[in-house]
Write an enzyme that holds these catalytic residues in place. Structure first.
Site, PDB file in Angstrom:
ATOM      1  N   HIS A  34      54.222  29.279 -15.625  1.00 17.44           N
ATOM      2  CA  HIS A  34      55.080  30.256 -14.959  1.00 17.44           C
ATOM      3  C   HIS A  34      56.206  29.571 -14.202  1.00 17.44           C
ATOM      4  O   HIS A  34      56.740  30.128 -13.231  1.00 17.44           O
ATOM      5  CB  HIS A  34      54.249  31.113 -13.997  1.00 17.44           C
ATOM      6  CG  HIS A  34      53.249  31.985 -14.690  1.00 17.44           C
ATOM      7  ND1 HIS A  34      51.905  31.691 -14.719  1.00 17.44           N
ATOM      8  CD2 HIS A  34      53.393  33.123 -15.405  1.00 17.44           C
ATOM      9  CE1 HIS A  34      51.262  32.627 -15.409  1.00 17.44           C
ATOM     10  NE2 HIS A  34      52.144  33.503 -15.836  1.00 17.44           N
ATOM     11  N   HIS A  35      56.609  28.371 -14.630  1.00 17.72           N
ATOM     12  CA  HIS A  35      57.728  27.704 -13.953  1.00 17.72           C
ATOM     13  C   HIS A  35      59.031  28.453 -14.200  1.00 17.72           C
ATOM     14  O   HIS A  35      59.998  28.296 -13.460  1.00 17.72           O
ATOM     15  CB  HIS A  35      57.852  26.251 -14.431  1.00 17.72           C
ATOM     16  CG  HIS A  35      58.422  26.086 -15.800  1.00 17.72           C
ATOM     17  ND1 HIS A  35      57.685  26.355 -16.937  1.00 17.72           N
ATOM     18  CD2 HIS A  35      59.653  25.702 -16.240  1.00 17.72           C
ATOM     19  CE1 HIS A  35      58.442  26.126 -17.998  1.00 17.72           C
ATOM     20  NE2 HIS A  35      59.631  25.744 -17.612  1.00 17.72           N
TER      21      HIS A  35
ATOM     22  N   LYS B 237      56.808  33.484 -22.777  1.00 19.27           N
ATOM     23  CA  LYS B 237      57.270  33.876 -24.113  1.00 19.27           C
ATOM     24  C   LYS B 237      56.407  33.213 -25.167  1.00 19.27           C
ATOM     25  O   LYS B 237      56.104  32.017 -25.052  1.00 19.27           O
ATOM     26  CB  LYS B 237      58.727  33.416 -24.291  1.00 19.27           C
ATOM     27  CG  LYS B 237      59.366  33.862 -25.591  1.00 19.27           C
ATOM     28  CD  LYS B 237      59.951  35.238 -25.435  1.00 19.27           C
ATOM     29  CE  LYS B 237      60.534  35.777 -26.732  1.00 19.27           C
ATOM     30  NZ  LYS B 237      59.499  36.149 -27.705  1.00 19.27           N
TER      31      LYS B 237
ATOM     32  N   LYS C 180      58.504  23.804 -25.958  1.00 22.66           N
ATOM     33  CA  LYS C 180      59.553  24.201 -26.904  1.00 22.66           C
ATOM     34  C   LYS C 180      60.721  24.861 -26.165  1.00 22.66           C
ATOM     35  O   LYS C 180      61.888  24.555 -26.421  1.00 22.66           O
ATOM     36  CB  LYS C 180      58.938  25.182 -27.912  1.00 22.66           C
ATOM     37  CG  LYS C 180      59.662  25.327 -29.205  1.00 22.66           C
ATOM     38  CD  LYS C 180      58.853  26.217 -30.160  1.00 22.66           C
ATOM     39  CE  LYS C 180      57.530  25.592 -30.513  1.00 22.66           C
ATOM     40  NZ  LYS C 180      56.801  26.380 -31.527  1.00 22.66           N
TER      41      LYS C 180
ATOM     42  N   LYS D 194      51.152  32.548 -25.590  1.00 23.85           N
ATOM     43  CA  LYS D 194      50.764  32.782 -26.990  1.00 23.85           C
ATOM     44  C   LYS D 194      49.676  33.838 -27.026  1.00 23.85           C
ATOM     45  O   LYS D 194      48.895  33.982 -26.076  1.00 23.85           O
ATOM     46  CB  LYS D 194      50.249  31.487 -27.647  1.00 23.85           C
ATOM     47  CG  LYS D 194      50.462  31.452 -29.148  1.00 23.85           C
ATOM     48  CD  LYS D 194      51.930  31.233 -29.499  1.00 23.85           C
ATOM     49  CE  LYS D 194      52.133  31.119 -31.001  1.00 23.85           C
ATOM     50  NZ  LYS D 194      53.537  30.801 -31.316  1.00 23.85           N
TER      51      LYS D 194
ATOM     52  N   THR E 222      63.606  30.490 -37.433  1.00 18.13           N
ATOM     53  CA  THR E 222      62.775  29.283 -37.354  1.00 18.13           C
ATOM     54  C   THR E 222      63.067  28.357 -38.521  1.00 18.13           C
ATOM     55  O   THR E 222      63.252  27.145 -38.336  1.00 18.13           O
ATOM     56  CB  THR E 222      61.278  29.649 -37.318  1.00 18.13           C
ATOM     57  OG1 THR E 222      61.038  30.586 -36.262  1.00 18.13           O
ATOM     58  CG2 THR E 222      60.435  28.407 -37.083  1.00 18.13           C
TER      59      THR E 222
ATOM     60  N   ASN F 242      57.283  32.729 -44.065  1.00 17.56           N
ATOM     61  CA  ASN F 242      58.610  32.912 -43.479  1.00 17.56           C
ATOM     62  C   ASN F 242      59.281  31.581 -43.144  1.00 17.56           C
ATOM     63  O   ASN F 242      60.422  31.320 -43.544  1.00 17.56           O
ATOM     64  CB  ASN F 242      58.498  33.790 -42.222  1.00 17.56           C
ATOM     65  CG  ASN F 242      59.847  34.025 -41.569  1.00 17.56           C
ATOM     66  OD1 ASN F 242      60.299  33.223 -40.764  1.00 17.56           O
ATOM     67  ND2 ASN F 242      60.486  35.126 -41.901  1.00 17.56           N
TER      68      ASN F 242
ATOM     69  N   SER G  79      65.041  34.437 -30.379  1.00 13.05           N
ATOM     70  CA  SER G  79      64.329  35.449 -29.593  1.00 13.05           C
ATOM     71  C   SER G  79      64.964  35.589 -28.208  1.00 13.05           C
ATOM     72  O   SER G  79      65.057  36.700 -27.661  1.00 13.05           O
ATOM     73  CB  SER G  79      62.855  35.068 -29.450  1.00 13.05           C
ATOM     74  OG  SER G  79      62.105  35.471 -30.572  1.00 13.05           O
TER      75      SER G  79
END
Length: 477
Positions: free
Chosen positions: A69-70, A75, A99, A111, A199, A238, A368
């Site tokens: 939570h920095h 996400k 990432k 995640k 991606t 994908n 995103s």
């Protein structure tokens, strides 16, 4: 060795990620307590819920992990797979944190996972599962445009993200930014152009940028540039499909494709679109007429002759058991965690280099981020300024033609006058992000002889950025 290793038999993915982190941490000057805070998963939510399947009921296992939570919101994608387990989701959440930091996207990592094989459920059952999963996240405050923003991952896509967005909006009536609760949505539900292929495009850009550095290619015995480089791609989902497509567009030669059912190879090159359509119609890449070699064991496909290997399937595909047999000089990690730490040591000892997952496949979260910004601003990129740009460019062309007496052809005029569309702006932003980020951590790699891999260099950059965020928040001195 099986090409796809079951996560049920792999409960050390988070340990592998943590080992890489600990190794990189020794090259920083931060307090051990702060390093432990950066490394740890802040919130791990494992829950179960029942769904009706036919005339019976089934209890579904699901997870959502918020690693850091920095930055807010957190996400990360939601994986639909019967191989999902807590260790895997924790590892993927940590990788999402790193990432986001490496590509300078202001999110913490998260995640999700739902332990199902989507092929075993009807569309209606999948919708019920997805909506119930979303409700459970809402009940525990694990989703929201300023809290935690999911996205597609293995086994999920635009359809599922649309269901999540609709469920969240229904349960939060009047919330202006409700559509920002999830990314990877269909365009009609406030998604963004270019997200589906982001991606894979990012993987291709990362590869192209790596091979464009003459100094690095000379050390590998390769000529600089992507043109003519022989590439093997593992996975035709994908990420794998778009990685192969854009690498071919950039001038690479796709010589091998590996999938769950086997692998195909042709040293003269494979038509990616033709292979994709063949698999779509037959259910397998095997039997493709353009292949010169076929392998029933897809692991053999990874070991064929090439310059670049792009593992874009699941984690733990290159291990100590097969790393010595990999003939590629460069591994570009399209998947998360496809190379174990032991395999990485073997590969570097052979003189190869690995473009790490925390950078190589960050194109998805980058776009995103653009989608999230679009949802918060409630306006599509290019909508306000595109016509103004075209009129300004047209005035300039008219002035130049009047001063020089040289008339442009209609095609030349259209090319110069054209304003940028949303897709062009998204692709431009993605390309700029990938190029800048690569050279940021490559420079750390080159400037510190003690740092022996690009992954370690990238993690050093990540640790320093996150440490600054915590210090700025006042939670660490």
């Amino acid at each position: 060795m099986s090409t796809i290793i079951s996560a049920e038999n792999n409960t050390h993915f988070f340990d592998d990620v943590s080992k890489n982190f600990d190794y990189a941490a020794q090259f920083t000057q931060h307090h051990p307590g702060l390093l432990n805070q950066i490394k740890a998963c802040n919130s791990v939510y494992h829950f179960k819920f029942p769904i009706r399947k036919g005339n019976d009921f089934e209890v579904i296992d699901a997870w959502r992990v918020e690693h850091s939570h920095h930055q807010s919101p957190t996400k990360g994608g939601i994986r639909y797979s019967e191989m999902v387990n807590e260790d895997e989701v924790m590892a993927l959440a940590a990788l999402m944190t790193y990432k986001c930091a490496i590509v300078n996207v202001p999110f913490g990592g998260a995640k999700g996972g739902i332990k199902i094989n989507p092929k075993n459920y009807t569309t209606q059952e999948l919708e019920n599962i997805t909506r119930r999963y979303t409700v459970e996240l809402i009940k525990k405050n694990f989703i929201g445009p300023s809290i935690d923003v999911p996205a597609p991952d293995y086994g999920s896509g635009e359809r599922e993200m649309g269901w999540i967005a609709d469920t969240y909006a229904t349960m939060n009536p009047g919330q202006l930014d409700a559509m920002g609760c999830v990314t990877g949505k269909p365009i009609a539900l406030h998604g963004i152009q270019g997200r589906r292929e982001a991606t894979g495009r990012g993987v291709a850009i990362a590869t192209r940028e790596c091979v464009s550095v003459p100094e690095d290619m000379a050390a590998l015995g390769l000529t600089p540039g992507i043109e003519g480089k022989r590439v093997i791609v593992q996975g035709l989902g994908n990420v794998g499909y778009y990685s192969a497509k854009f690498l071919a567009d950039f001038g690479g030669l796709i010589v091998g494709i590996c999938e769950f059912e086997g692998a195909i190879y042709n040293e003269d090159g494979l038509d990616v679109e033709a292979v994709f359509q063949h698999r779509k119609s037959t259910g397998s890449i095997l039997g493709f007429s353009g292949a010169k070699k076929e392998f029933k064991n897809s692991a053999e496909g990874l070991e064929q002759d090439c310059d670049i290997l792009v593992p874009a399937a699941l984690e733990n595909q290159i291990t100590a058991a097969n790393a010595a047999n990999i003939k590629a000089k460069i591994i570009v990690e399209g998947a998360n965690g496809p190379t174990t730490p032991e395999a990485e040591k073997i590969f570097y000892s052979k003189g190869g280099i690995i473009i790490p997952d925390l950078f190589a496949n960050a194109g998805g979260v980058t776009v995103s981020y653009f989608e999230w910004l679009k949802n918060l601003s409630h306006v599509a990129f290019g909508r306000i300024n595109r016509r103004f740009e075209e009129n300004s460019n047209l005035n300039l062309v008219n002035m130049v033609e009047g001063l020089t007496g040289i008339a442009l052809t209609p095609l030349q005029r259209a090319t110069i006058v054209k304003g940028a569309s949303e897709l062009e702006l998204v692709n431009s932003g993605l390309e700029d992000t990938m190029i800048r980020s690569y050279h940021e951590f490559r420079q750390v790699y080159k400037n510190n002889p003690k740092i022996d891999t690009l992954r370690t260099a990238a993690l050093v950059v990540v640790i320093n950025k996150i440490a600054v965020s915590y210090q700025n928040l006042g939670v660490w001195p």
